[in-house]
Design a protein around this motif. Structure first.
Motif, PDB file in Angstrom:
ATOM      1  N   VAL A   1       0.937  -6.924   1.116  1.00  0.00           N
ATOM      2  CA  VAL A   1      -0.137  -7.903   0.927  1.00  0.00           C
ATOM      3  C   VAL A   1       0.229  -8.765  -0.272  1.00  0.00           C
ATOM      4  O   VAL A   1       0.785  -8.284  -1.260  1.00  0.00           O
TER       5      VAL A   1
ATOM      6  N   THR B   1       0.843  -1.187   0.000  1.00  0.00           N
ATOM      7  CA  THR B   1       0.000   0.000   0.000  1.00  0.00           C
ATOM      8  C   THR B   1       0.885   1.245   0.000  1.00  0.00           C
ATOM      9  O   THR B   1       2.116   1.160   0.093  1.00  0.00           O
TER      10      THR B   1
ATOM     11  N   THR C   1      -1.308 -10.588   4.734  1.00  0.00           N
ATOM     12  CA  THR C   1      -0.779  -9.240   4.905  1.00  0.00           C
ATOM     13  C   THR C   1       0.024  -9.165   6.194  1.00  0.00           C
ATOM     14  O   THR C   1      -0.184  -9.963   7.119  1.00  0.00           O
TER      15      THR C   1
ATOM     16  N   LEU D   1      -5.989  -1.384   1.729  1.00  0.00           N
ATOM     17  CA  LEU D   1      -5.409  -2.721   1.779  1.00  0.00           C
ATOM     18  C   LEU D   1      -6.251  -3.701   0.957  1.00  0.00           C
ATOM     19  O   LEU D   1      -5.717  -4.504   0.186  1.00  0.00           O
TER      20      LEU D   1
END
Length: 332
Positions: free
Chosen positions: A172, A166, A240, A295
């Motif tokens: 992730v 991100t 994640t 996310l």
């Protein structure tokens, strides 16, 4: 970052398969128990420990995830992964009784031409054990593990993976087994539906066609009118390094599964068994609203990319009448 699920620290992946069987197992093993949840969108799912992951239920952390071919027979793969974890002393400690927590899901590959005459007991428990024992931070994509016997409507399916971050640097990553009812490519051409999300030509760099014709949008499904509820499934694991509650992991799974719709056409049908697991290591705090939204957005993109990578990397089964692989038709 290696564009793999194992870009998340504390995650390992192992495969085991049998080419004669034309089926296999993939184990996702966590070095430490992780908060996890599951989202089911397909109409014909096959899962293990699915009820445990429901938000109303007590256990929040899991030790591994077992993904398998073999339809319902493949649910035994989780027992093999569990056996390996037991030997390592891993699991939920209940007053001295140690119980490894291993959810799982299966895809249908019983009609792909492999020899499924295995006798009294299916081989998936042993394949699950071998997959867990081989788990490492580096692993192969394509026709391996649970993706060995996977097919789509028009091309060989397979196992793919991808990763991203991100804007705040939260990682992730996804691993996907693509055994979809529909297609991952547009019409009869080389273009992936997930083309807008491709990074650095990771699945051929073909982009999208200049125009879309009605034929490209015609429904192409595995088995045609004879398709049934148990023949198709896409399975995904998203991990994640964010710190998430079980409820937030469920929301991540729900948003991430929109990546299926960006990469498969059609998807989430009554004839699919689509399942996505989401797990979190808990290393990085995120905003529960905007942070979780971003996310999920990035996770969905990563899932779409992993789906395309799985088909792009696949190799056709060496069996009579086998579907061609993407590379057979379109090169590298």
């Amino acid at each position: 970052m290696n564009n793999l699920l194992t870009d998340i620290a504390g995650v390992r992946v192992g495969h085991a398969g049998d080419m004669t069987l034309a089926s296999g197992v993939t184990a996702v093993v966590f070095n430490q128990p992780m908060v996890a949840a599951m989202d089911v969108r397909g109409g014909g799912p096959g899962t293990r420990e699915g009820a445990l992951l429901d938000l109303a239920n007590t256990v929040e952390r899991i030790d591994a995830i077992a993904l398998s071919g073999g339809s319902a027979f493949g649910l035994e793969a989780g027992g093999g992964v569990q056996a390996w974890l037991t030997e390592q002393g891993r699991g939920l400690n209940v007053r001295g009784a140690v119980i490894p927590i291993v959810p799982g899901a299966i895809c249908f590959d019983l009609l792909n031409g492999g020899n499924k005459d295995w006798g009294r007991f299916a081989p998936y428990r042993d394949l699950g054990y071998a997959a867990a024992a081989s788990a490492a931070t580096s692993f192969t994509l394509g026709s391996v593990g649970a993706g060995l016997g996977a097919l789509t409507a028009n091309l060989k399916g397979g196992l793919g993976s991808a990763s991203a971050q991100t804007s705040d640097g939260v990682k992730v990553a996804a691993l996907v087994v693509v055994n979809a009812l529909g297609t991952v490519t547009v019409g009869d051409g080389p273009w992936f539906w997930a083309a807008p999300f491709e990074v650095d030509g990771e699945y051929g760099g073909r982009g999208l066609p200049e125009t879309f014709t009605p034929d490209m949008l015609t429904m192409r499904i595995k088995g045609g009118p004879a398709a049934t509820a148990v023949e198709n499934t896409t399975l995904a694991v998203v991990v994640t390094d964010a710190a998430l509650t079980k409820t937030q992991a469920k929301r991540l799974a729900m948003i991430a599964q929109t990546g299926f719709a960006r990469a498969i056409y059609p998807v989430h049908a009554p004839m699919d068994g689509d399942v996505l697991f989401a797990a979190a290591t808990g290393e990085r705090t995120i905003d529960p609203l905007i942070g979780l939204t971003e996310l999920g957005m990035v996770a969905a993109n990563v899932v779409a990319r992993a789906i395309a990578r799985g088909v792009h990397a696949a190799a056709a089964l060496p069996l009579p009448g086998a579907l061609p692989a993407w590379r057979d038709r379109f090169g590298n």
